[in-house]
Scaffold this active site. Structure first.
Site, mmCIF file in Angstrom:
data_model
loop_
_atom_site.group_PDB
_atom_site.id
_atom_site.type_symbol
_atom_site.label_atom_id
_atom_site.label_comp_id
_atom_site.label_asym_id
_atom_site.label_seq_id
_atom_site.Cartn_x
_atom_site.Cartn_y
_atom_site.Cartn_z
ATOM 1 N N CYS A 1 1.181 -1.367 0.382
ATOM 2 C CA CYS A 1 0.458 -0.391 0.060
ATOM 3 C C CYS A 1 0.926 1.418 -0.054
ATOM 4 O O CYS A 1 0.764 2.779 -0.156
ATOM 5 C CB CYS A 1 -0.814 -0.205 0.986
ATOM 6 S SG CYS A 1 -1.578 -1.152 1.206
ATOM 7 N N HIS B 1 -2.812 6.258 2.155
ATOM 8 C CA HIS B 1 -4.456 5.215 1.580
ATOM 9 C C HIS B 1 -5.118 5.002 2.695
ATOM 10 O O HIS B 1 -5.669 5.905 3.530
ATOM 11 C CB HIS B 1 -2.560 4.202 2.863
ATOM 12 C CG HIS B 1 -3.140 2.516 1.933
ATOM 13 N ND1 HIS B 1 -3.779 2.641 0.883
ATOM 14 C CD2 HIS B 1 -3.205 1.828 3.591
ATOM 15 C CE1 HIS B 1 -4.337 1.156 0.912
ATOM 16 N NE2 HIS B 1 -4.034 1.114 2.450
ATOM 17 N N ASN C 1 -10.093 0.290 -0.095
ATOM 18 C CA ASN C 1 -8.887 -0.531 0.193
ATOM 19 C C ASN C 1 -7.689 -0.855 -1.540
ATOM 20 O O ASN C 1 -8.274 -2.235 -1.567
ATOM 21 C CB ASN C 1 -8.578 -1.428 1.364
ATOM 22 C CG ASN C 1 -6.910 -1.253 0.943
ATOM 23 O OD1 ASN C 1 -6.081 -0.685 0.372
ATOM 24 N ND2 ASN C 1 -6.862 -1.451 2.202
#
Ligand SMILES: CC(C)(COP(=O)(O)OP(=O)(O)OC[C@H]1O[C@@H](n2cnc3c(N)ncnc32)[C@H](O)[C@@H]1OP(=O)(O)O)[C@@H](O)C(=O)NCCC(=O)NCCS
Length: 333
Positions: free
Chosen positions: A123, A258, A289
């Site tokens: 990520c 993020h 996500n």
């Protein structure tokens, strides 16, 4: 020694010229996922802020998403694709270990024979790719770069897993980076902590799968461990990135973290004491996500919804499996 070598040296500054985005075609609401994990729409909304996540149809690959995002970024940048000599894809979900997604994308967007490679920083993948492109251009190793975060995480989720599967979506975000008259990308604060490698990652190896010792490997996490690490350690990294850039929170036009969990985003905003004037990327609500893609997707959306942010400063931070993290301040195109 009688001969001297040429050594490369590039421009003093770089900046982001443009963004591009691609999301999975299907909006998957919480209700479609809760059965096998004994959860509820209310629990997922309250604990994560996610209402729907975008997922790609079976015939769309992560490479397809990367190509679409890169094409938009290149088109918006005004850079001739033939002048792009570096393509970096941050990804953890390439279903073929080789060839890289980057080489295929470079060819598809008309940037063949650009240097091209994939980079796995989960990520933090986009922040890592920006750091690499910035450094390589200023070192004279490349002139124009396309950096992409691209994931089809739905290929590596187990619908019966309640630790992470319901968080994840599919998408790609891209940016074109090139020389600049002014400083457009601050020093990157990045690093890793491999002692916490077990906190988030794949539950099995391909060898275990090949030998019939496991099901298809999928992502798992120790949610509360990652949550605490993100809230405490990553807020510090975000502050370090502001210091490294020589700016304060009040100088920001946008904060683009993020997209892991809306509660983590809210906690960052509190700890960084962001004034109300700072726009915050909250793409997680409808995209989920998307790991390496989450930061550029959130940036793309912020600029679409608030074009007045163009020219302002954005703090971006990525963090995830490794564990790894990366943060920098950029001037929004
Ligand atoms: C995954 C996450 C949403 C879980 O939320 P949480 O508040 O930490 O939840 P916990 O694991 O502490 O569990 C709290 C309760 O919810 C339950 N629960 C856990 N997962 C659940 C789910 N998917 N659905 C419904 N209930 C669930 C637990 O059993 C527990 O119940 P109890 O209180 O009766 O014991 C959260 O930890 C998180 O977002 N972590 C970091 C995410 C992240 O950044 N990951 C990606 C890496 S970049």
């Amino acid at each position: 020694m009688t001969v001297t070598l040429n050594q490369a040296k590039g421009p003093e500054f770089t900046r982001i010229y443009s963004y591009g985005a691609a999301r999975g075609e299907v909006a998957v609401p919480n209700d479609d996922l809760i059965g096998p994990i004994d959860s509820s729409d209310e629990w997922i909304r309250q604990r994560t802020g996610i209402v729907t996540r975008t997922r790609a149809v079976p015939t769309t690959s992560a490479t397809d998403l990367a190509t679409e995002a890169a094409r938009e970024a290149v088109e918006r940048s005004g850079v001739n694709p033939a002048d792009i000599d570096l393509v970096i894809v941050g990804t953890i979900s390439n279903v073929q270990q080789t060839p890289s997604m980057a080489a295929v994308v470079a060819d598809r967007i008309g940037a063949n024979p650009a240097a091209a490679y994939d980079s796995n920083a989960a990520c933090a993948g986009f922040a890592y790719a920006v750091a690499q492109a910035d450094a390589l251009i200023r070192a004279g190793a490349a002139k124009y770069a396309v950096v992409i975060g691209a994931e089809k995480l739905s290929d590596i989720v187990d619908p019966t897993d309640r630790s992470i599967s319901f968080l994840l979506g599919d998408g790609a975000g891209a940016a074109v980076i090139g020389p600049s008259d002014f400083a457009g990308i601050s020093p990157t604060v990045w690093g890793s902590d491999g002692s916490k490698a077990d906190a988030v990652g794949m539950d099995h190896t391909l060898i275990e799968f090949r030998d019939g010792e496991s099901a298809w490997p999928t992502l798992r996490q120790e949610g509360p461990t990652v949550f605490r690490w993100a809230v405490w350690e990553m807020a510090k990294v975000a502050k370090q990135a502001l210091d490294a850039a020589g700016i304060e929170a009040k100088d920001l036009a946008a904060f683009i973290p993020h997209q892991a969990n809306m509660r983590i985003i809210d906690e960052f905003a509190k700890q960084l004491k962001l004034p109300d004037t700072v726009a915050i990327g909250r793409d997680i609500e409808t995209t989920g996500n998307t790991s390496a893609a989450s930061v550029p997707l959130a940036a793309h959306r912020l600029l679409q919804e608030h074009p007045e942010l163009s020219g302002g400063l954005a703090l971006q931070i990525g963090f995830g499996a490794g564990l790894v993290f990366g943060a920098q301040v950029v001037v929004l195109p």
